[in-house]
Design a protein around this motif. Sequence first.
Motif, PDB file in Angstrom:
ATOM      1  N   ALA A 123      15.917   3.445  11.397  1.00 23.71           N
ATOM      2  CA  ALA A 123      15.973   3.832   9.988  1.00 23.71           C
ATOM      3  C   ALA A 123      15.394   2.778   9.058  1.00 23.71           C
ATOM      4  O   ALA A 123      15.186   3.028   7.888  1.00 23.71           O
ATOM      5  N   MET A 124      15.147   1.550   9.573  1.00 22.33           N
ATOM      6  CA  MET A 124      14.614   0.489   8.726  1.00 22.33           C
ATOM      7  C   MET A 124      13.209   0.851   8.265  1.00 22.33           C
ATOM      8  O   MET A 124      12.382   1.292   9.052  1.00 22.33           O
ATOM      9  N   PRO A 125      12.902   0.654   6.963  1.00 23.07           N
ATOM     10  CA  PRO A 125      11.550   0.962   6.489  1.00 23.07           C
ATOM     11  C   PRO A 125      10.538  -0.019   7.058  1.00 23.07           C
ATOM     12  O   PRO A 125      10.825  -1.197   7.225  1.00 23.07           O
ATOM     13  N   THR A 126       9.349   0.466   7.348  1.00 25.44           N
ATOM     14  CA  THR A 126       8.295  -0.409   7.852  1.00 25.44           C
ATOM     15  C   THR A 126       7.664  -1.159   6.696  1.00 25.44           C
ATOM     16  O   THR A 126       7.432  -0.602   5.626  1.00 25.44           O
ATOM     17  N   VAL A 127       7.382  -2.436   6.891  1.00 29.78           N
ATOM     18  CA  VAL A 127       6.771  -3.273   5.865  1.00 29.78           C
ATOM     19  C   VAL A 127       5.263  -3.267   6.063  1.00 29.78           C
ATOM     20  O   VAL A 127       4.764  -3.677   7.106  1.00 29.78           O
ATOM     21  N   THR A 128       4.547  -2.781   5.068  1.00 29.58           N
ATOM     22  CA  THR A 128       3.089  -2.745   5.139  1.00 29.58           C
ATOM     23  C   THR A 128       2.525  -4.025   4.554  1.00 29.58           C
ATOM     24  O   THR A 128       2.822  -4.361   3.411  1.00 29.58           O
ATOM     25  N   PRO A 129       1.733  -4.779   5.318  1.00 31.51           N
ATOM     26  CA  PRO A 129       1.164  -6.012   4.768  1.00 31.51           C
ATOM     27  C   PRO A 129       0.224  -5.711   3.617  1.00 31.51           C
ATOM     28  O   PRO A 129      -0.358  -4.632   3.539  1.00 31.51           O
ATOM     29  N   GLN A 130       0.080  -6.684   2.713  1.00 33.76           N
ATOM     30  CA  GLN A 130      -0.807  -6.509   1.573  1.00 33.76           C
ATOM     31  C   GLN A 130      -2.239  -6.289   2.048  1.00 33.76           C
ATOM     32  O   GLN A 130      -2.717  -6.963   2.950  1.00 33.76           O
ATOM     33  N   ALA A 131      -2.886  -5.313   1.437  1.00 34.20           N
ATOM     34  CA  ALA A 131      -4.241  -4.965   1.851  1.00 34.20           C
ATOM     35  C   ALA A 131      -5.199  -6.131   1.624  1.00 34.20           C
ATOM     36  O   ALA A 131      -5.147  -6.807   0.608  1.00 34.20           O
ATOM     37  N   VAL A 132      -6.052  -6.368   2.594  1.00 35.80           N
ATOM     38  CA  VAL A 132      -7.056  -7.419   2.502  1.00 35.80           C
ATOM     39  C   VAL A 132      -8.410  -6.757   2.314  1.00 35.80           C
ATOM     40  O   VAL A 132      -8.791  -5.873   3.072  1.00 35.80           O
ATOM     41  N   GLY A 133      -9.135  -7.166   1.266  1.00 41.14           N
ATOM     42  CA  GLY A 133     -10.421  -6.555   0.987  1.00 41.14           C
ATOM     43  C   GLY A 133     -11.483  -6.988   1.979  1.00 41.14           C
ATOM     44  O   GLY A 133     -11.349  -8.001   2.678  1.00 41.14           O
ATOM     45  N   ILE A 134     -12.561  -6.219   2.030  1.00 39.76           N
ATOM     46  CA  ILE A 134     -13.673  -6.556   2.913  1.00 39.76           C
ATOM     47  C   ILE A 134     -14.259  -7.911   2.537  1.00 39.76           C
ATOM     48  O   ILE A 134     -14.752  -8.650   3.385  1.00 39.76           O
ATOM     49  N   VAL A 135     -14.185  -8.256   1.260  1.00 40.06           N
ATOM     50  CA  VAL A 135     -14.794  -9.502   0.790  1.00 40.06           C
ATOM     51  C   VAL A 135     -13.992 -10.739   1.176  1.00 40.06           C
ATOM     52  O   VAL A 135     -14.503 -11.861   1.105  1.00 40.06           O
ATOM     53  N   THR A 136     -12.745 -10.558   1.588  1.00 43.41           N
ATOM     54  CA  THR A 136     -11.858 -11.696   1.838  1.00 43.41           C
ATOM     55  C   THR A 136     -12.422 -12.630   2.907  1.00 43.41           C
ATOM     56  O   THR A 136     -12.760 -12.199   4.009  1.00 43.41           O
ATOM     57  N   GLY A 137     -12.524 -13.899   2.557  1.00 36.70           N
ATOM     58  CA  GLY A 137     -12.984 -14.907   3.506  1.00 36.70           C
ATOM     59  C   GLY A 137     -14.475 -14.912   3.761  1.00 36.70           C
ATOM     60  O   GLY A 137     -14.954 -15.647   4.627  1.00 36.70           O
ATOM     61  N   LYS A 138     -15.227 -14.116   2.997  1.00 33.78           N
ATOM     62  CA  LYS A 138     -16.674 -14.026   3.215  1.00 33.78           C
ATOM     63  C   LYS A 138     -17.452 -14.713   2.096  1.00 33.78           C
ATOM     64  O   LYS A 138     -17.025 -14.735   0.945  1.00 33.78           O
ATOM     65  N   ILE A 139     -18.608 -15.234   2.472  1.00 33.40           N
ATOM     66  CA  ILE A 139     -19.557 -15.813   1.529  1.00 33.40           C
ATOM     67  C   ILE A 139     -20.794 -14.921   1.529  1.00 33.40           C
ATOM     68  O   ILE A 139     -21.398 -14.681   2.581  1.00 33.40           O
TER      69      ILE A 139
ATOM     70  N   ILE B 285     -33.609 -10.376  -4.736  1.00 35.08           N
ATOM     71  CA  ILE B 285     -32.176 -10.132  -4.900  1.00 35.08           C
ATOM     72  C   ILE B 285     -31.563 -11.400  -5.478  1.00 35.08           C
ATOM     73  O   ILE B 285     -31.688 -12.481  -4.903  1.00 35.08           O
ATOM     74  N   ARG B 286     -30.881 -11.272  -6.607  1.00 30.55           N
ATOM     75  CA  ARG B 286     -30.322 -12.446  -7.271  1.00 30.55           C
ATOM     76  C   ARG B 286     -28.981 -12.106  -7.920  1.00 30.55           C
ATOM     77  O   ARG B 286     -28.631 -10.946  -8.090  1.00 30.55           O
ATOM     78  N   HIS B 287     -28.254 -13.161  -8.274  1.00 25.51           N
ATOM     79  CA  HIS B 287     -27.020 -13.046  -9.063  1.00 25.51           C
ATOM     80  C   HIS B 287     -25.996 -12.111  -8.414  1.00 25.51           C
ATOM     81  O   HIS B 287     -25.463 -11.194  -9.045  1.00 25.51           O
ATOM     82  N   ILE B 288     -25.712 -12.346  -7.143  1.00 22.64           N
ATOM     83  CA  ILE B 288     -24.696 -11.563  -6.437  1.00 22.64           C
ATOM     84  C   ILE B 288     -23.316 -11.967  -6.941  1.00 22.64           C
ATOM     85  O   ILE B 288     -22.999 -13.152  -7.035  1.00 22.64           O
ATOM     86  N   LYS B 289     -22.497 -10.974  -7.258  1.00 22.07           N
ATOM     87  CA  LYS B 289     -21.137 -11.222  -7.729  1.00 22.07           C
ATOM     88  C   LYS B 289     -20.168 -10.298  -6.994  1.00 22.07           C
ATOM     89  O   LYS B 289     -20.476  -9.125  -6.759  1.00 22.07           O
ATOM     90  N   VAL B 290     -19.003 -10.823  -6.637  1.00 22.98           N
ATOM     91  CA  VAL B 290     -17.944  -9.988  -6.068  1.00 22.98           C
ATOM     92  C   VAL B 290     -17.224  -9.300  -7.219  1.00 22.98           C
ATOM     93  O   VAL B 290     -16.683  -9.958  -8.108  1.00 22.98           O
ATOM     94  N   VAL B 291     -17.235  -7.964  -7.209  1.00 23.80           N
ATOM     95  CA  VAL B 291     -16.619  -7.184  -8.285  1.00 23.80           C
ATOM     96  C   VAL B 291     -15.169  -6.864  -7.963  1.00 23.80           C
ATOM     97  O   VAL B 291     -14.277  -7.015  -8.786  1.00 23.80           O
ATOM     98  N   ASP B 292     -14.918  -6.392  -6.727  1.00 21.58           N
ATOM     99  CA  ASP B 292     -13.557  -6.130  -6.272  1.00 21.58           C
ATOM    100  C   ASP B 292     -13.526  -6.275  -4.757  1.00 21.58           C
ATOM    101  O   ASP B 292     -14.483  -6.779  -4.160  1.00 21.58           O
ATOM    102  N   GLY B 293     -12.446  -5.824  -4.127  1.00 22.38           N
ATOM    103  CA  GLY B 293     -12.270  -6.048  -2.701  1.00 22.38           C
ATOM    104  C   GLY B 293     -13.296  -5.398  -1.803  1.00 22.38           C
ATOM    105  O   GLY B 293     -13.427  -5.775  -0.631  1.00 22.38           O
ATOM    106  N   ALA B 294     -14.052  -4.428  -2.333  1.00 20.69           N
ATOM    107  CA  ALA B 294     -15.038  -3.737  -1.501  1.00 20.69           C
ATOM    108  C   ALA B 294     -16.353  -3.492  -2.224  1.00 20.69           C
ATOM    109  O   ALA B 294     -17.145  -2.662  -1.795  1.00 20.69           O
ATOM    110  N   THR B 295     -16.604  -4.220  -3.319  1.00 17.92           N
ATOM    111  CA  THR B 295     -17.802  -3.962  -4.118  1.00 17.92           C
ATOM    112  C   THR B 295     -18.488  -5.257  -4.531  1.00 17.92           C
ATOM    113  O   THR B 295     -17.825  -6.201  -4.970  1.00 17.92           O
ATOM    114  N   LEU B 296     -19.810  -5.266  -4.400  1.00 18.07           N
ATOM    115  CA  LEU B 296     -20.633  -6.355  -4.925  1.00 18.07           C
ATOM    116  C   LEU B 296     -21.479  -5.830  -6.073  1.00 18.07           C
ATOM    117  O   LEU B 296     -21.899  -4.670  -6.077  1.00 18.07           O
TER     118      LEU B 296
END
Length: 434
Positions: free
Chosen positions: A80-96, A142-153
């Motif tokens: 009956a214990m609720p399952t704990v869902t880890p916080q979503a990690v975006g595709i951009v996480t840890g990437k350059i 291609i210039r001025h690349i910016k991370v907009v959100d977890g899945a968008t450049l």
Amino acid sequence: MQKNLQNQNFSESPPQPTGIYTGNNKNGWVKVLLLILLTLILLAGVFYAGTMFRGLQKQDKNLQTDTTPSPADALPSEEAMPTVTPQAVGIVTGKIFYPKDNNIFSYDTKSKEITKWTSYPKNKSSSPAYDEKGKQIPDIEIRHIKVVDGATLGFVKCGIVKGDFGCGLYTLNLETKEISERKKLSNDLFVLTAGFSLPNKFSYLVSAIITGEKWQLFFFNDGLLKTLEDVSTGSYGRGGFIEDSEKIRFSKDGKYLLQISTSSPRNPSDFNVYVYNLSDFSKQVISGATQPEWLDDKTIVYRKYEKKGDGLYLYNITTKTQRKIEGIDEASYSPSVLTGSNKILYTVYPDKQIWLYDFTTKKNSKVLDKAIFGSWVTPTKIIYEEIELCNGKVDCGGMMGEYETKSISVFDLETKVKDVISDLESTYEAASEY
């Protein structure tokens, strides 16, 4: 009354019950009496047992002092214990992310994998180049690349041919690899720098290099275009020195925009940070400033550019006040903010060192020697330029004098391990979620 009685149908004997007695013999009556006797005995037993149970229950209740279940008893079962869902990690996480060969690539600091995200054709070795029909083949930039959100450049792409820069602002969905054109620019405009707040909310600085008539800063928000600056092109002044800076940055909440171009037609030495309120388009100017970054939605950290009082400062856009960060070397440059925290990296340029300052603890600590231009990739990893002495090499040093860039590396602040990114030659066009 007699008539009514006569009309009623009385039988000679009442109806007989079924199942128990169907006749008038004695054996039947005996069976009935025995059944009645057994029923009475059972009822008496039940009554006696109930009386005893209520007495025991009352006695037990008087002995108890607390009937609240213990914490262990109150816990639900494992099922009956609720399952704990880890916080979503975006595709951009840890990437350059960085441009290479007219395309967008990324380096994963965890897996060490290099990924190509776009598939634009590689430029020809000589330019201009033409296809079999005699049409000029665009040179892709291609210039001025910016991370907009977890899945968008967000990025700027130009397809340059004679008489047309072919520039526009685009977004890349990293989940689908779909590229969307957000704003196509006229053929005479070349993008000097750009910044994104949302996929459809961005700002860009352009110059009409071909005609030489204008230098403009625009703000685009969901189809609406606002001109923030429109300056007649004049002398651009200096550029290419350690003090210089050209950038556009949105505050995290998207309500403000800062812009700096130390080489601009506004002033040959334009060491001013321009801060725009995007609700009413009012403007503040931080004078004698360079290399700004948002520390939070109301505070900008920057390098003071004056003959007296150099170092890193904080400017509050609400109170319009500034103060120096004490305990930091005056020859500190290029602050990089760990978004959502009170930590910055910065370069002590004469010593070629990267330092970390924590505003919460006021702790100032050296991170690396023979290193410059550090910036955050994750809360525990940074990217930086590792340098070395020229040692007599020809065409070595340039702006750095007797030093040159040896490699672009990632440094883990916890494990103290360094990884070299062979694909990169500079941190200037590298982008992460920080």
